[in-house]
Motif scaffolding. Sequence first.
Motif, PDB file in Angstrom:
ATOM      1  N   LYS A 139       0.820  -1.210   0.000  1.00 43.35           N
ATOM      2  CA  LYS A 139       0.000   0.000   0.000  1.00 43.35           C
ATOM      3  C   LYS A 139       0.855   1.261   0.000  1.00 43.35           C
ATOM      4  CE  LYS A 139      -4.233  -1.779   2.140  1.00 43.35           C
ATOM      5  NZ  LYS A 139      -5.139  -1.703   3.318  1.00 43.35           N
ATOM      6  N   ILE A 140       1.940   1.251   0.756  1.00 44.00           N
ATOM      7  CA  ILE A 140       2.824   2.421   0.780  1.00 44.00           C
ATOM      8  C   ILE A 140       3.393   2.676  -0.612  1.00 44.00           C
ATOM      9  CG2 ILE A 140       5.002   3.328   1.687  1.00 44.00           C
ATOM     10  CD1 ILE A 140       4.434   1.858   4.279  1.00 44.00           C
ATOM     11  N   PHE A 157       2.206   1.496  -3.757  1.00 40.41           N
ATOM     12  CA  PHE A 157       1.305   1.666  -4.893  1.00 40.41           C
ATOM     13  C   PHE A 157       0.088   2.529  -4.597  1.00 40.41           C
ATOM     14  CE2 PHE A 157       3.666  -2.236  -5.749  1.00 40.41           C
ATOM     15  CZ  PHE A 157       4.134  -1.973  -7.031  1.00 40.41           C
ATOM     16  N   PHE A 158      -0.294   2.657  -3.343  1.00 42.12           N
ATOM     17  CA  PHE A 158      -1.404   3.538  -3.005  1.00 42.12           C
ATOM     18  C   PHE A 158      -0.905   4.930  -2.627  1.00 42.12           C
ATOM     19  CE2 PHE A 158      -4.852   0.212  -1.752  1.00 42.12           C
ATOM     20  CZ  PHE A 158      -4.646  -0.412  -2.972  1.00 42.12           C
ATOM     21  N   ASP A 159       0.102   4.966  -1.737  1.00 42.90           N
ATOM     22  CA  ASP A 159       0.652   6.252  -1.294  1.00 42.90           C
ATOM     23  C   ASP A 159       1.735   6.783  -2.229  1.00 42.90           C
ATOM     24  OD1 ASP A 159      -1.017   5.894   0.848  1.00 42.90           O
ATOM     25  OD2 ASP A 159       0.544   5.130   2.181  1.00 42.90           O
ATOM     26  N   GLN A 160       2.235   5.930  -3.157  1.00 45.28           N
ATOM     27  CA  GLN A 160       3.267   6.322  -4.124  1.00 45.28           C
ATOM     28  C   GLN A 160       4.570   6.751  -3.431  1.00 45.28           C
ATOM     29  OE1 GLN A 160       2.731   6.276  -7.737  1.00 45.28           O
ATOM     30  NE2 GLN A 160       1.061   4.996  -6.969  1.00 45.28           N
ATOM     31  N   HIS A 161       4.907   6.128  -2.314  1.00 48.84           N
ATOM     32  CA  HIS A 161       6.157   6.409  -1.604  1.00 48.84           C
ATOM     33  C   HIS A 161       7.082   5.203  -1.770  1.00 48.84           C
ATOM     34  CE1 HIS A 161       3.778   9.321   1.207  1.00 48.84           C
ATOM     35  NE2 HIS A 161       4.051   9.863   0.026  1.00 48.84           N
ATOM     36  N   VAL A 162       7.807   5.173  -2.869  1.00 46.84           N
ATOM     37  CA  VAL A 162       8.625   4.009  -3.192  1.00 46.84           C
ATOM     38  C   VAL A 162       9.781   3.849  -2.195  1.00 46.84           C
ATOM     39  CG1 VAL A 162      10.025   2.907  -4.970  1.00 46.84           C
ATOM     40  CG2 VAL A 162       8.018   4.246  -5.623  1.00 46.84           C
ATOM     41  N   GLY A 163      10.431   4.934  -1.853  1.00 47.30           N
ATOM     42  CA  GLY A 163      11.549   4.858  -0.916  1.00 47.30           C
ATOM     43  C   GLY A 163      11.114   4.371   0.456  1.00 47.30           C
TER      44      GLY A 163
END
Length: 312
Positions: A272-273, A275-281
């Motif tokens: 979720k972090i 692909f949903f929140d777009q926070h790859v790092g």
Amino acid sequence: MDGVSIAGRGAPASRPARLLARLRVLLAPLPWLAPALLLIGAVVLWPVVEMVRTSFLAISSSGATLGGAGTRNYKDLFDEPDLGAVLLRTLLWVVGIVVITTVLSLALGQLLNARFPGRRVVRWAVIVPWAASVLMTALIWRWMLDNDSGVVNRLLLDLGLVDEPVNWLAHPGQAMAWMMAVAVFVTLPFTSFVILAGLQSIPPEVYEAARVDGASGWTTYLRITLPLLRPALLIGTIINCINVFNNFPIIWSMTQGGPQHATDTSTTFTYKIAFFDQHVGESAAMAVVNFALVLFMVALYLRAARRSGATS
């Protein structure tokens, strides 16, 4: 004197020769091991290195690297308000499923090891949930638990155990219990057959000696069967811990970790972090934490098993 000087000159030359011969012996298996080592490096070590490296980078939602981020990804991760509950739920998920599976597998392994008519058919039937797709199994269970058309509600209504259909997957506690039951259902065959293999490796002479000594069935099981099953239990438990910890299809196909993060484990939380929140790092930082948790759990179990073996 010439002989002494010749011997003195020969002695230093023999040491490098011995070291070279020893090095040749050590490197002799390398041509045979090289393909496996290269495969391990490419499939295991390189992704781990990339995962750790990514956790220290600032990456845009499109995947472009924006530069170094230092420890900001880890700071953002540990500032997540749901992280503590997710980690605690993950611990409950892993320990609960592995313990229940192991206990049931001990009984099922004994049954599969016994001689009775149709034993081969029963063994094939037990292995079906393991051979089937985990995703398809989870989707079937989701359909069975549907509050409108699910067979579970229909059966409970017909038996008079509930007055109205229950939306089992809408309540976090009930949803977690059902997902753990599905995970046990999927994991049980593998553990049972590992224990069955361990039971079949125990020499029959050991049981004959126990009967001669007058040991009861329960004493024989506790003093002979369980200690000799320790290698099989160790392998089965470690593999189960890793598989259950990383189990994604069951949770995602049944609840997607919802409502909100109420049924998330660290694996779905990582997804979720990213692909949903777009926070790859930050997702990479969570993946590093997951990797460390798996290593910690395995090391902890190995230490406990080693202590148990030393005291028995």
